[in-house]
Write an enzyme that holds these catalytic residues in place. Structure first.
Site, PDB file in Angstrom:
ATOM      1  N   HIS A 299       0.303  -1.224   0.020  1.00 54.01           N
ATOM      2  CA  HIS A 299      -0.145  -0.220   0.367  1.00 54.01           C
ATOM      3  C   HIS A 299       0.715   1.058   0.163  1.00 54.01           C
ATOM      4  CE1 HIS A 299      -3.022  -2.744   2.018  1.00 54.01           C
ATOM      5  NE2 HIS A 299      -3.450  -3.433   0.385  1.00 54.01           N
TER       6      HIS A 299
ATOM      7  N   CYS B  70       4.665  21.782  -4.448  1.00 51.24           N
ATOM      8  CA  CYS B  70       5.929  21.273  -5.130  1.00 51.24           C
ATOM      9  C   CYS B  70       6.492  22.838  -5.327  1.00 51.24           C
ATOM     10  CB  CYS B  70       6.267  20.937  -6.592  1.00 51.24           C
ATOM     11  SG  CYS B  70       7.476  20.539  -7.146  1.00 51.24           S
TER      12      CYS B  70
END
Length: 238
Positions: free
Chosen positions: A120, A149
């Site tokens: 996961h 970002c």
């Protein structure tokens, strides 16, 4: 002590062991299993965890997703417990081939395990959805609201959300290890979350060990069932 003695003997005799674990491995390190919805979620969040941790919710309500994710899914203070440490030791001794985990906390690697297949994903890996630049968990925690970002793109955790598929390469490696294992130890999982739970079907050996505090749907298929906390059971190898 009969069951633990059997486990000890099987481990002593084998150099081809695979471990498959779930949330119960990490709860002993203080990481809550979010499926056990407590009052805190109900008071603080308008949606159940399964809804918040879905791909569609992430896209539709990214800020609320991150509010939950930062507070509940990144547990920086958590340390490996006896189960993590025992598995790393068995790998160093050449007995354990791989750890296949449903957990995203990185505690197996922190304990020293090298071959860890994270079905996961991991909270420690994050990437910009625009340029692909990588970020760590501290970057996420230190960001106000939705982490962005340097290029302006949104940063997404490298975690498999509900409605998203598992990584094909990781799944294939997990299947390969499990299919060729002599001893398969499954611990800390109720074996109800698919497709991960379906991995048990690939095991062809005759030493299937289930370690879980409560009964699982697969108990009848196991060669050895140990109803104890995973840390206590695996702690015999430390």
């Amino acid at each position: 002590m009969g069951d633990l003695e059997t486990l000890k003997r099987w481990v002593a005799e084998s150099d081809n062991i695979v471990f498959f674990g779930g949330a119960g491995v990490s709860t002993e390190s203080g990481i809550p299993d979010f499926r056990s919805v407590d009052g805190l979620y109900n008071q603080e969040y308008d949606y159940p965890p399964e809804t918040i941790l879905s791909h569609s919710f992430y896209q539709r309500n990214t800020e609320e997703f991150y509010r939950f994710y930062k507070k509940k899914m990144i547990c920086k203070e958590a340390k490996p417990n006896k189960a993590h440490l025992a598995l790393a030791k068995l790998e160093r001794e050449g007995k354990l081939r791989a750890v296949v985990t449903q957990n995203i906390d990185g505690l197996h690697q922190m304990a020293g395990s090298k071959e860890v297949l994270e079905l996961h994903g991991s909270v420690h890996r994050n990437f910009c959805t625009r340029c692909g630049k990588c970020y760590n968990a501290d970057d996420i925690l230190g960001a106000e609201g939705v982490p962005l970002c340097s290029c302006g793109g949104t940063i997404k955790p490298d975690v498999v959300l509900y409605e998203e598929g598992l990584d094909y390469t990781v799944m294939q490696k997990a299947v390969s290890y499990i299919a060729s294992a002599e001893v398969l130890i499954i611990g800390g999982t109720s074996l109800t979350v698919y497709p991960a739970a379906g991995l048990i079907d690939y095991y062809r050996g005759e030493k299937l060990v289930l370690i879980n505090k409560s009964a699982t749907p697969m108990d009848g298929r196991a060669d050895l069932v140990i109803a104890e906390p995973i840390g206590e059971a695996l702690g015999i190898f430390l």
